[in-house]
Enzyme design. Structure first.
Site, PDB file in Angstrom:
ATOM      1  N   ASP A 155       6.162   1.290   8.094  1.00  8.78           N
ATOM      2  CA  ASP A 155       4.904   0.574   8.336  1.00  8.78           C
ATOM      3  C   ASP A 155       4.093   1.231   9.456  1.00  8.78           C
ATOM      4  O   ASP A 155       4.538   1.280  10.597  1.00  8.78           O
ATOM      5  CB  ASP A 155       5.254  -0.878   8.729  1.00  8.78           C
ATOM      6  CG  ASP A 155       4.028  -1.754   8.937  1.00  8.78           C
ATOM      7  OD1 ASP A 155       2.915  -1.331   8.577  1.00  8.78           O
ATOM      8  OD2 ASP A 155       4.209  -2.875   9.457  1.00  8.78           O
ATOM      9  N   GLY A 156       2.890   1.694   9.109  1.00  6.12           N
ATOM     10  CA  GLY A 156       1.954   2.193  10.116  1.00  6.12           C
ATOM     11  C   GLY A 156       1.496   3.611   9.842  1.00  6.12           C
ATOM     12  O   GLY A 156       2.311   4.527   9.766  1.00  6.12           O
ATOM     13  N   GLY A 157       0.191   3.781   9.636  1.00  2.00           N
ATOM     14  CA  GLY A 157      -0.381   5.112   9.463  1.00  2.00           C
ATOM     15  C   GLY A 157       0.059   5.815   8.193  1.00  2.00           C
ATOM     16  O   GLY A 157       0.086   7.045   8.129  1.00  2.00           O
ATOM     17  N   ASP A 168       0.556  -9.310   8.298  1.00  5.11           N
ATOM     18  CA  ASP A 168       0.857  -9.059   9.709  1.00  5.11           C
ATOM     19  C   ASP A 168       0.496 -10.286  10.536  1.00  5.11           C
ATOM     20  O   ASP A 168      -0.621 -10.787  10.446  1.00  5.11           O
ATOM     21  CB  ASP A 168       0.046  -7.858  10.215  1.00  5.11           C
ATOM     22  CG  ASP A 168       0.578  -6.544   9.677  1.00  5.11           C
ATOM     23  OD1 ASP A 168       1.778  -6.284   9.863  1.00  5.11           O
ATOM     24  OD2 ASP A 168      -0.207  -5.784   9.082  1.00  5.11           O
ATOM     25  N   GLY A 172      -2.140  -0.014   5.095  1.00  8.14           N
ATOM     26  CA  GLY A 172      -3.305  -0.882   5.302  1.00  8.14           C
ATOM     27  C   GLY A 172      -4.590  -0.116   5.102  1.00  8.14           C
ATOM     28  O   GLY A 172      -5.098   0.005   3.985  1.00  8.14           O
ATOM     29  N   SER A 173      -5.090   0.482   6.200  1.00 10.70           N
ATOM     30  CA  SER A 173      -6.434   1.071   6.136  1.00 10.70           C
ATOM     31  C   SER A 173      -6.588   2.159   5.066  1.00 10.70           C
ATOM     32  O   SER A 173      -7.654   2.253   4.460  1.00 10.70           O
ATOM     33  CB  SER A 173      -6.873   1.589   7.508  1.00 10.70           C
ATOM     34  OG  SER A 173      -5.789   1.984   8.258  1.00 10.70           O
ATOM     35  N   HIS A 202       1.326  -7.340   2.409  1.00 11.86           N
ATOM     36  CA  HIS A 202       1.987  -7.321   3.722  1.00 11.86           C
ATOM     37  C   HIS A 202       1.143  -8.155   4.679  1.00 11.86           C
ATOM     38  O   HIS A 202      -0.026  -7.863   4.917  1.00 11.86           O
ATOM     39  CB  HIS A 202       2.067  -5.866   4.185  1.00 11.86           C
ATOM     40  CG  HIS A 202       2.753  -5.654   5.487  1.00 11.86           C
ATOM     41  ND1 HIS A 202       4.129  -5.522   5.608  1.00 11.86           N
ATOM     42  CD2 HIS A 202       2.272  -5.552   6.749  1.00 11.86           C
ATOM     43  CE1 HIS A 202       4.443  -5.326   6.881  1.00 11.86           C
ATOM     44  NE2 HIS A 202       3.334  -5.351   7.603  1.00 11.86           N
TER      45      HIS A 202
HETATM   46  C1  DX5 Z   1       0.691  -2.592  12.774  1.00 12.14           C
HETATM   47  C2  DX5 Z   1       0.943  -3.400  11.517  1.00 12.14           C
HETATM   48  C3  DX5 Z   1       0.830  -2.590  10.265  1.00 12.14           C
HETATM   49  C4  DX5 Z   1      -0.553  -2.061  10.018  1.00 12.14           C
HETATM   50  C5  DX5 Z   1      -0.609  -1.112   8.861  1.00 12.14           C
HETATM   51  O1  DX5 Z   1       0.712  -3.433  13.874  1.00 12.14           O
HETATM   52  O2  DX5 Z   1       2.241  -3.951  11.554  1.00 12.14           O
HETATM   53  O3  DX5 Z   1       1.269  -3.344   9.155  1.00 12.14           O
HETATM   54  O4  DX5 Z   1      -1.471  -3.070   9.777  1.00 12.14           O
HETATM   55  O5  DX5 Z   1      -1.906  -0.651   8.776  1.00 12.14           O
HETATM   56  P1  DX5 Z   1      -2.293   0.884   8.753  1.00 12.14           P
HETATM   57  O6  DX5 Z   1      -1.799   1.396   7.442  1.00 12.14           O
HETATM   58  O7  DX5 Z   1      -3.778   0.863   8.862  1.00 12.14           O
HETATM   59  O8  DX5 Z   1      -1.611   1.552   9.911  1.00 12.14           O
HETATM   60 ZN    ZN Z   2       3.058  -4.691   9.599  1.00 12.82          ZN
END
Ligand code: DX5
Ligand code: ZN
Length: 207
Positions: free
Chosen positions: A170-172, A31, A190-191, A29
């Site tokens: 997408d997110g958290g 960003d 992501g993280s 993915h």
């Molecule tokens: C947020 C991004 C996400 C994010 C996901 O602005 O669009 O794709 O990087 O990362 P995590 O999983 O750490 O929220």
């Molecule tokens: Zn994203």
């Protein structure tokens, strides 16, 4: 469940992309932020192109930019499965058509505060709804609980309009928060993945 790994939070993207290449993540993915649509700014396309050579995975590009058309044209030359633009960005219809013109699957991203009915005019043009479960702008945020209801609303809308678009969240996303997303075909994370010592284990826990 498909997993799309975001490398936004990687300290060393080139190194981590090599490791991710050895996992079974379905997509990378990507960003992209312009500092206007969202306050954050990501590396310029020139840099993305350089580090892209470290992966043979297909890309799931998420454009968090006000005017996506130039970037769509650039990313179209890479190995993209999806390019998503935001329903809150400019010239949505034309940009979705542009993505389709390159025979890439089109996604439409929707922010947590945007009403689901805003998606309706674009449903015939989209293959994926990218539901933001955090306010876009940075990685490592906490999943917004009301996403759970929004996902139900979106699934109902897709049904009502006989849309075959899939849902990505997408997110958290973690092994805990994924429980709120039974309607999703793809989880973007992501993280939770890239801040761990074993990427594959984390990916397995999301499937
Ligand atoms: C947020 C991004 C996400 C994010 C996901 O602005 O669009 O794709 O990087 O990362 P995590 O999983 O750490 O929220
Ligand atoms: Zn994203």
């Amino acid at each position: 469940m498909l997993v799309s790994t975001s490398f936004l939070s990687c300290e060393n993207p080139a190194k981590d992309l090599k490791i991710l290449n050895e996992t079974d993540t379905d997509f990378i993915h990507v960003d992209v932020m312009d500092g206007i649509f969202v306050p954050g700014r990501t590396m310029p396309f020139k840099e993305v192109k350089k580090i892209y050579k470290y992966t043979s995975k297909r890309l799931d590009v998420h454009l968090m930019v006000e005017e996506p058309s130039k970037l769509i044209k650039k990313f179209a030359n890479l190995n993209c499965e999806f390019i998503s633009i935001h329903v809150e960005s400019e010239n949505v219809e034309n940009n979705l058509k542009l993505i389709k013109k390159y025979a890439i699957k089109s996604g439409i991203a929707i922010n947590p505060e945007t009403e689901v009915k805003e998606l309706v005019p674009y449903l015939p043009l989209v293959d994926m709804i990218l539901v933001m479960s955090v306010t876009p702008g940075q990685g490592g945020q906490t999943f917004i609980p009301k996403t759970k209801n929004k996902l139900k609303e979106i699934a109902k809308l897709l049904d009502e309009y006989k849309s075959k678009a899939i849902i990505s969240v997408d997110g958290g996303i973690t092994d805990e928060t994924k429980k709120n997303c039974p309607q999703a075909s793809i989880l973007v994370s992501g993280s939770y993945i890239v801040k761990s010592s074993n990427f594959q284990e984390r990916i397995n826990s999301l499937r």
